[in-house]
Design a protein around this motif. Sequence first.
Motif, PDB file in Angstrom:
ATOM      1  N   GLU A 255     -61.142 -29.517  76.938  1.00 40.87           N
ATOM      2  CA  GLU A 255     -62.229 -29.393  77.898  1.00 40.87           C
ATOM      3  C   GLU A 255     -61.965 -30.223  79.160  1.00 40.87           C
ATOM      4  N   ALA A 256     -60.758 -30.775  79.254  1.00 43.07           N
ATOM      5  CA  ALA A 256     -60.389 -31.578  80.426  1.00 43.07           C
ATOM      6  C   ALA A 256     -60.144 -30.679  81.633  1.00 43.07           C
ATOM      7  N   GLY A 257     -60.320 -31.233  82.820  1.00 38.77           N
ATOM      8  CA  GLY A 257     -60.001 -30.504  84.040  1.00 38.77           C
ATOM      9  C   GLY A 257     -58.536 -30.663  84.376  1.00 38.77           C
ATOM     10  N   GLY A 258     -57.969 -29.721  85.117  1.00 42.25           N
ATOM     11  CA  GLY A 258     -56.553 -29.792  85.467  1.00 42.25           C
ATOM     12  C   GLY A 258     -55.692 -29.413  84.286  1.00 42.25           C
ATOM     13  N   HIS A 259     -54.634 -30.203  84.038  1.00 41.66           N
ATOM     14  CA  HIS A 259     -53.778 -29.963  82.880  1.00 41.66           C
ATOM     15  C   HIS A 259     -54.452 -30.547  81.643  1.00 41.66           C
ATOM     16  N   ARG A 260     -54.594 -29.733  80.598  1.00 39.64           N
ATOM     17  CA  ARG A 260     -55.378 -30.156  79.449  1.00 39.64           C
ATOM     18  C   ARG A 260     -54.632 -29.925  78.137  1.00 39.64           C
ATOM     19  N   GLY A 261     -55.186 -30.466  77.063  1.00 39.32           N
ATOM     20  CA  GLY A 261     -54.621 -30.266  75.745  1.00 39.32           C
ATOM     21  C   GLY A 261     -55.139 -28.990  75.102  1.00 39.32           C
TER      22      GLY A 261
END
Length: 315
Positions: free
Chosen positions: A145-151
């Motif tokens: 749910e992170a912005g940009g590059h995420r897991g």
Amino acid sequence: MQTKLTQLLQIKHPIIQAPMFLVSNVAMVTEAMNAGIAGCIPALNYRTLEELRAALKELKANKPEGGSFGFNLIVNKSNVKYKGQLEVICEEGCDFIITSLGSPEETIKQAHKAGIKVFCDVVDLKFAKKVEGLGADAAIAVNNEAGGHRGNMTPQELTGLLSKELLIPVISAGGVGCKADIDKMLSYGAAGVSVGSPFIASVEASVTDEYKQACVDYGANDIVMTERISGTPCTVINTPYVQKIGTKQTWLESVLNKNRKLKKWVKMIRFSIGMKATEKAAKKATYKTVWVAGPSIEHTKAILPVKDIVAKLTN
């Protein structure tokens, strides 16, 4: 609220204002520290080492009692400025470094000599165990749910797993837009959270009013993954321009990426083109709007000062 993160950084709230390319700046981090949280800036936001050194000096001069600030370093070979940036940061000093996209071994070694803590971005248990073994002070669990590059793992899956398996503190990154989200991440075992997207729409952010307003006008359902920025999937707001150019790599890029000898160069070219497009969209009004953000903008209802955003996250 006292957690391992507040104790580690001597801050009031267990929150790090996440480092955001082109967005984060000295004013944002200064206000973050004044509001009782830590702040971080990507070293790549500064074109020269002299500008980076000046930012470090200004932050040290502005740092309140109990304040904490850091810098983010891209530690893989694609960042040709890495060694110089690390040297300047260690010379001037800060509270912590966040490492991304590569082995943090050298950073940990040099930073610890200078009395600087090192937190490492991780997306799985294998790499988290590796950075713990190298001496990292905390792991930043970058979830899906992170912005940009995420897991690829959900906040509950990743944070829950790492908090059980690691001895070092786990900081959850992604999916936080309000106090209820923070409470949820802490219940999964996190020692704190890294929050980025809600701060894009801050008065102090170094981006256009159009970018900030987009974070107000769009929501979680408007976030899509694109391969057109860095060659690696990245979350952006689904503007008409993004819809027009599509989110998949071109046919030619797809073919070249399968060639082991050419893959590295194709990715570097795509990264360069994508970063320039992102910078144009962030710094001036343009119809080519490629705005990086995460689904937590769902909770962004107005452009506010950093101190008010922190108040919303903590009350």
